[in-house]
Write an enzyme that holds these catalytic residues in place. Sequence first.
Site: not given
Ligand code: NAD
Length: 322
Positions: A13-14, A38-39, A59, A105, A148, A152, A162
């Site tokens: 992801g991002f 989403t990645g 997953d 885990g 969401y 969280k 844990y």
């Molecule tokens: P993103 O959507 O780009 O990345 C999330 C990644 O998780 C994706 O690659 C997606 O494919 C993967 N994913 C989702 N469900 C999955 C599953 N069941 N199994 C395996 N992979 C799975 O989002 P992001 O902006 O990079 O955010 C990453 C994390 O940081 C998230 O947990 C988000 O809640 C947290 N976060 C991000 C921001 C932000 O501003 N970008 C702010 C607060 C928190």
Amino acid sequence: MEARRAVVTGGAGFLGSYLCERLVERGTEVICMDNFLTGSPDNVAHLMGNSAFRLVECDLTGFVHVSGDVDLVLHFASAASPVDYLRHPIETLKVGSLGTLHALGLAREKGARFVLASTSEVYGDPLEHPQKEGYWGNVNPVGPRSVYDEAKRFAESLTTAYRNSHGTDTGIVRIFNTYGPRMRPHDGRAIPTFIRQALSGEPITVTGDGTQTRSICYVTDTVEGILAMADSDFEGPVNIGNPAELTMLELAETIRGLTGSSSPIEFIDRPADDPAVRRPDTSLAASRLGWKAQVEAGDGLRRTIEWFADKLSETPKAVAGR
Ligand code: NAD
């Protein structure tokens, strides 16, 4: 202490892709686990030839296994933008609950440090401003954003259980809005939306009257904050964000100015339960982790705009329409 072998969930992801990149640069072997909801593998394609990096399609809500030693688990898997989590509400709740259970885990089995990517969304529509870690939040448990926010909040609770019950070395980071290259132009978050609209001359759509505020942090700053937490033994939660606060209208106008666009600004309906204000108090991160955001919004936005402009010139369809 810097890790030798790390698992990054949501690593394609991002944010996850930057974490993988920085860890590999620091000499850590990285196993990136992602189901590409989403990645995309494109985000880590540049790491693929590196023997210290491995991408595993997985997953997190199902069976999770990693062979060999692991000394750090960064749990970042979860849809994060409102467009994504509203499109995948059950998946978001599942990855926040079952996914977190499985990632914890794994950390417990390996005796690894575990860092949970939590969010400023746990504060909901905050009644305290700026937000300190001691504030419990104002979240509507049955509102559209709850899939969401509550996932969280549950993940934070599970992480704490844990730590208390199993002695797992856990840390919680509450990340505030982060932006930068590699965001998807249609992920629905304000910055990629405004940049895409400004670059293509479409109206810039600001929700409500644009007086609601956000505090935006450039991705390299956020990543250094997360790694400082990973290297520490601090349990948190700790806010990671840039306290410089601006209104959505100011953000739209800044992006319009930096792109040299003549797009008009158009006001559209504000989504339900959209927070009115958002600004981190980052004094805890400063005192416990020695971290604070460095990149000014103007610089970060300029770099992000350049990246989007390059993408637009390479693949007009990727930016102009899906
Ligand atoms: P993103 O959507 O780009 O990345 C999330 C990644 O998780 C994706 O690659 C997606 O494919 C993967 N994913 C989702 N469900 C999955 C599953 N069941 N199994 C395996 N992979 C799975 O989002 P992001 O902006 O990079 O955010 C990453 C994390 O940081 C998230 O947990 C988000 O809640 C947290 N976060 C991000 C921001 C932000 O501003 N970008 C702010 C607060 C928190």
